[in-house]
Scaffold this motif. Structure first.
Motif, PDB file in Angstrom:
ATOM      1  N   GLY A   1       0.779  -1.232   0.000  1.00 30.96           N
ATOM      2  CA  GLY A   1       0.000   0.000   0.000  1.00 30.96           C
ATOM      3  C   GLY A   1       0.811   1.282   0.000  1.00 30.96           C
ATOM      4  O   GLY A   1       0.464   2.235  -0.699  1.00 30.96           O
ATOM      5  N   LYS A   2       1.890   1.332   0.752  1.00 29.49           N
ATOM      6  CA  LYS A   2       2.684   2.575   0.810  1.00 29.49           C
ATOM      7  C   LYS A   2       3.269   2.912  -0.558  1.00 29.49           C
ATOM      8  O   LYS A   2       3.242   4.070  -0.982  1.00 29.49           O
ATOM      9  CB  LYS A   2       3.768   2.460   1.880  1.00 29.49           C
ATOM     10  CG  LYS A   2       3.188   2.473   3.276  1.00 29.49           C
ATOM     11  CD  LYS A   2       4.242   2.368   4.349  1.00 29.49           C
ATOM     12  CE  LYS A   2       3.577   2.372   5.724  1.00 29.49           C
ATOM     13  NZ  LYS A   2       4.512   2.181   6.803  1.00 29.49           N
ATOM     14  N   LYS A   3       3.760   1.909  -1.253  1.00 31.11           N
ATOM     15  CA  LYS A   3       4.282   2.125  -2.615  1.00 31.11           C
ATOM     16  C   LYS A   3       3.138   2.500  -3.553  1.00 31.11           C
ATOM     17  O   LYS A   3       3.284   3.392  -4.401  1.00 31.11           O
ATOM     18  CB  LYS A   3       4.988   0.861  -3.109  1.00 31.11           C
ATOM     19  CG  LYS A   3       5.277   0.847  -4.592  1.00 31.11           C
ATOM     20  CD  LYS A   3       6.722   1.053  -4.898  1.00 31.11           C
ATOM     21  CE  LYS A   3       7.083   0.886  -6.349  1.00 31.11           C
ATOM     22  NZ  LYS A   3       6.425   1.760  -7.297  1.00 31.11           N
ATOM     23  N   ALA A   4       2.011   1.843  -3.408  1.00 29.66           N
ATOM     24  CA  ALA A   4       0.857   2.132  -4.264  1.00 29.66           C
ATOM     25  C   ALA A   4       0.415   3.585  -4.110  1.00 29.66           C
ATOM     26  O   ALA A   4       0.077   4.245  -5.102  1.00 29.66           O
ATOM     27  CB  ALA A   4      -0.292   1.188  -3.936  1.00 29.66           C
ATOM     28  N   ILE A   5       0.443   4.094  -2.905  1.00 30.02           N
ATOM     29  CA  ILE A   5       0.042   5.486  -2.674  1.00 30.02           C
ATOM     30  C   ILE A   5       1.003   6.446  -3.357  1.00 30.02           C
ATOM     31  O   ILE A   5       0.585   7.442  -3.949  1.00 30.02           O
ATOM     32  CB  ILE A   5      -0.080   5.771  -1.158  1.00 30.02           C
ATOM     33  CG1 ILE A   5      -1.220   4.937  -0.580  1.00 30.02           C
ATOM     34  CG2 ILE A   5      -0.299   7.250  -0.881  1.00 30.02           C
ATOM     35  CD1 ILE A   5      -1.213   4.816   0.920  1.00 30.02           C
ATOM     36  N   GLU A   6       2.290   6.146  -3.310  1.00 36.05           N
ATOM     37  CA  GLU A   6       3.261   6.964  -4.039  1.00 36.05           C
ATOM     38  C   GLU A   6       2.976   6.919  -5.539  1.00 36.05           C
ATOM     39  O   GLU A   6       3.035   7.942  -6.222  1.00 36.05           O
ATOM     40  CB  GLU A   6       4.695   6.505  -3.737  1.00 36.05           C
ATOM     41  CG  GLU A   6       5.148   6.788  -2.316  1.00 36.05           C
ATOM     42  CD  GLU A   6       5.027   8.264  -1.942  1.00 36.05           C
ATOM     43  OE1 GLU A   6       5.455   9.131  -2.742  1.00 36.05           O
ATOM     44  OE2 GLU A   6       4.505   8.541  -0.841  1.00 36.05           O
ATOM     45  N   ASP A   7       2.645   5.728  -6.033  1.00 33.26           N
ATOM     46  CA  ASP A   7       2.273   5.583  -7.441  1.00 33.26           C
ATOM     47  C   ASP A   7       1.000   6.360  -7.750  1.00 33.26           C
ATOM     48  O   ASP A   7       0.884   6.974  -8.814  1.00 33.26           O
ATOM     49  CB  ASP A   7       2.092   4.112  -7.822  1.00 33.26           C
ATOM     50  CG  ASP A   7       3.387   3.325  -7.770  1.00 33.26           C
ATOM     51  OD1 ASP A   7       4.480   3.942  -7.740  1.00 33.26           O
ATOM     52  OD2 ASP A   7       3.308   2.074  -7.747  1.00 33.26           O
ATOM     53  N   TYR A   8       0.040   6.335  -6.836  1.00 34.77           N
ATOM     54  CA  TYR A   8      -1.200   7.101  -7.008  1.00 34.77           C
ATOM     55  C   TYR A   8      -0.883   8.586  -7.185  1.00 34.77           C
ATOM     56  O   TYR A   8      -1.416   9.242  -8.075  1.00 34.77           O
ATOM     57  CB  TYR A   8      -2.103   6.969  -5.787  1.00 34.77           C
ATOM     58  CG  TYR A   8      -2.851   5.686  -5.594  1.00 34.77           C
ATOM     59  CD1 TYR A   8      -2.780   4.622  -6.482  1.00 34.77           C
ATOM     60  CD2 TYR A   8      -3.665   5.535  -4.476  1.00 34.77           C
ATOM     61  CE1 TYR A   8      -3.490   3.450  -6.262  1.00 34.77           C
ATOM     62  CE2 TYR A   8      -4.381   4.373  -4.246  1.00 34.77           C
ATOM     63  CZ  TYR A   8      -4.285   3.339  -5.145  1.00 34.77           C
ATOM     64  OH  TYR A   8      -4.994   2.184  -4.918  1.00 34.77           O
ATOM     65  N   LYS A   9      -0.029   9.105  -6.298  1.00 34.11           N
ATOM     66  CA  LYS A   9       0.312  10.526  -6.354  1.00 34.11           C
ATOM     67  C   LYS A   9       0.951  10.877  -7.691  1.00 34.11           C
ATOM     68  O   LYS A   9       0.565  11.863  -8.333  1.00 34.11           O
ATOM     69  CB  LYS A   9       1.264  10.896  -5.200  1.00 34.11           C
ATOM     70  CG  LYS A   9       0.566  10.942  -3.875  1.00 34.11           C
ATOM     71  CD  LYS A   9       1.420  11.195  -2.653  1.00 34.11           C
ATOM     72  CE  LYS A   9       2.754  11.787  -2.799  1.00 34.11           C
ATOM     73  NZ  LYS A   9       3.464  11.984  -1.525  1.00 34.11           N
ATOM     74  N   THR A  10       1.920  10.071  -8.115  1.00 36.06           N
ATOM     75  CA  THR A  10       2.611  10.313  -9.386  1.00 36.06           C
ATOM     76  C   THR A  10       1.630  10.233 -10.545  1.00 36.06           C
ATOM     77  O   THR A  10       1.607  11.118 -11.412  1.00 36.06           O
ATOM     78  CB  THR A  10       3.748   9.285  -9.571  1.00 36.06           C
ATOM     79  OG1 THR A  10       4.645   9.390  -8.467  1.00 36.06           O
ATOM     80  CG2 THR A  10       4.485   9.511 -10.866  1.00 36.06           C
ATOM     81  N   ARG A  11       0.850   9.180 -10.573  1.00 38.38           N
ATOM     82  CA  ARG A  11      -0.115   8.988 -11.664  1.00 38.38           C
ATOM     83  C   ARG A  11      -1.126  10.122 -11.703  1.00 38.38           C
ATOM     84  O   ARG A  11      -1.459  10.637 -12.786  1.00 38.38           O
ATOM     85  CB  ARG A  11      -0.825   7.651 -11.456  1.00 38.38           C
ATOM     86  CG  ARG A  11      -1.833   7.309 -12.497  1.00 38.38           C
ATOM     87  CD  ARG A  11      -2.377   5.910 -12.239  1.00 38.38           C
ATOM     88  NE  ARG A  11      -3.598   5.685 -12.972  1.00 38.38           N
ATOM     89  CZ  ARG A  11      -4.429   4.690 -12.750  1.00 38.38           C
ATOM     90  NH1 ARG A  11      -4.155   3.794 -11.802  1.00 38.38           N
ATOM     91  NH2 ARG A  11      -5.531   4.553 -13.443  1.00 38.38           N
ATOM     92  N   TYR A  12      -1.617  10.551 -10.551  1.00 36.25           N
ATOM     93  CA  TYR A  12      -2.588  11.633 -10.498  1.00 36.25           C
ATOM     94  C   TYR A  12      -1.994  12.929 -11.066  1.00 36.25           C
ATOM     95  O   TYR A  12      -2.642  13.614 -11.860  1.00 36.25           O
ATOM     96  CB  TYR A  12      -3.073  11.854  -9.059  1.00 36.25           C
ATOM     97  CG  TYR A  12      -4.048  12.986  -8.951  1.00 36.25           C
ATOM     98  CD1 TYR A  12      -5.359  12.824  -9.381  1.00 36.25           C
ATOM     99  CD2 TYR A  12      -3.670  14.229  -8.439  1.00 36.25           C
ATOM    100  CE1 TYR A  12      -6.274  13.862  -9.308  1.00 36.25           C
ATOM    101  CE2 TYR A  12      -4.567  15.269  -8.356  1.00 36.25           C
ATOM    102  CZ  TYR A  12      -5.875  15.087  -8.792  1.00 36.25           C
ATOM    103  OH  TYR A  12      -6.769  16.128  -8.724  1.00 36.25           O
ATOM    104  N   GLN A  13      -0.765  13.239 -10.682  1.00 41.68           N
ATOM    105  CA  GLN A  13      -0.112  14.458 -11.189  1.00 41.68           C
ATOM    106  C   GLN A  13       0.107  14.374 -12.702  1.00 41.68           C
ATOM    107  O   GLN A  13      -0.086  15.356 -13.414  1.00 41.68           O
ATOM    108  CB  GLN A  13       1.203  14.707 -10.448  1.00 41.68           C
ATOM    109  CG  GLN A  13       1.042  15.076  -8.993  1.00 41.68           C
ATOM    110  CD  GLN A  13       0.143  16.281  -8.780  1.00 41.68           C
ATOM    111  OE1 GLN A  13       0.175  17.263  -9.532  1.00 41.68           O
ATOM    112  NE2 GLN A  13      -0.692  16.206  -7.755  1.00 41.68           N
TER     113      GLN A  13
END
Length: 169
Positions: free
Chosen positions: A138-150
């Motif tokens: 999950g912690k890595k996924a959230i970082e990926d979420y942030k990058t993907r969203y931007q």
């Protein structure tokens, strides 16, 4: 005792007992009906709750797809000052809490009432597996979420700026 008086009439105590027996039989039927209605209401409430979080009780890829969409929605709300908290800050802990305190207990209730038959156990298993897997990734996924969203936001802005304005037409 026949329940009759010496003059052939009905003994009042026997009449009362019979009437009370009919009343208690009616009351028992009413109580059973009310209990069935309560059970049906509880099952319907569980179904409504499950419909809102069913993605958490399906394959991990489906869970992550809808989890990201919620992340997008919350990020957009934050950017528009409709939320005070940047979602990535508490996302991991809140997801774990949500599984432990809402999704998994709900999946257990659905399994207990048997409303989905054998599938109820499957939904519970998915909820448990998704919680475990999100705890690991999950912690890595959230970082990926942030990058993907931007990145998606940049692409959207790029498309918007590439469209000619009404005056340019």
């Amino acid at each position: 005792d026949t329940g009759r008086t010496s003059d052939g009439g009905q003994d009042k105590t026997s009449q009362g007992d019979q009437q009370q027996g009919r009343t208690s039989a009616k009351q028992r039927r009413l109580n059973r009906l009310m209990a069935q209605n309560r059970k049906a209401t509880i099952v319907i409430e569980h179904l409504i709750q499950a419909s809102d979080v069913s993605h958490c009780m399906q394959h991990f890829d489906i869970y992550m797809k809808w989890n990201y969409r919620l992340f997008q929605e919350m990020s957009r709300a934050y950017e528009l000052d409709r939320s005070n908290t940047e979602p990535s800050l508490g996302w991991f802990k809140s997801e774990i809490w949500f599984f432990d305190n809402y999704v998994i207990p709900l999946a257990r209730k659905l399994d207990e009432c048997g409303v989905f038959g054998a599938h109820s156990q499957e939904y519970l298993n998915y909820a448990l597996q998704n919680r475990k897997r999100f705890a690991l990734t999950g912690k890595k996924a959230i970082e990926d979420y942030k990058t993907r969203y931007q990145e998606e936001k940049k692409m959207k802005n790029k498309k918007m700026s590439a469209k000619p304005s009404f005056d340019e037409l």
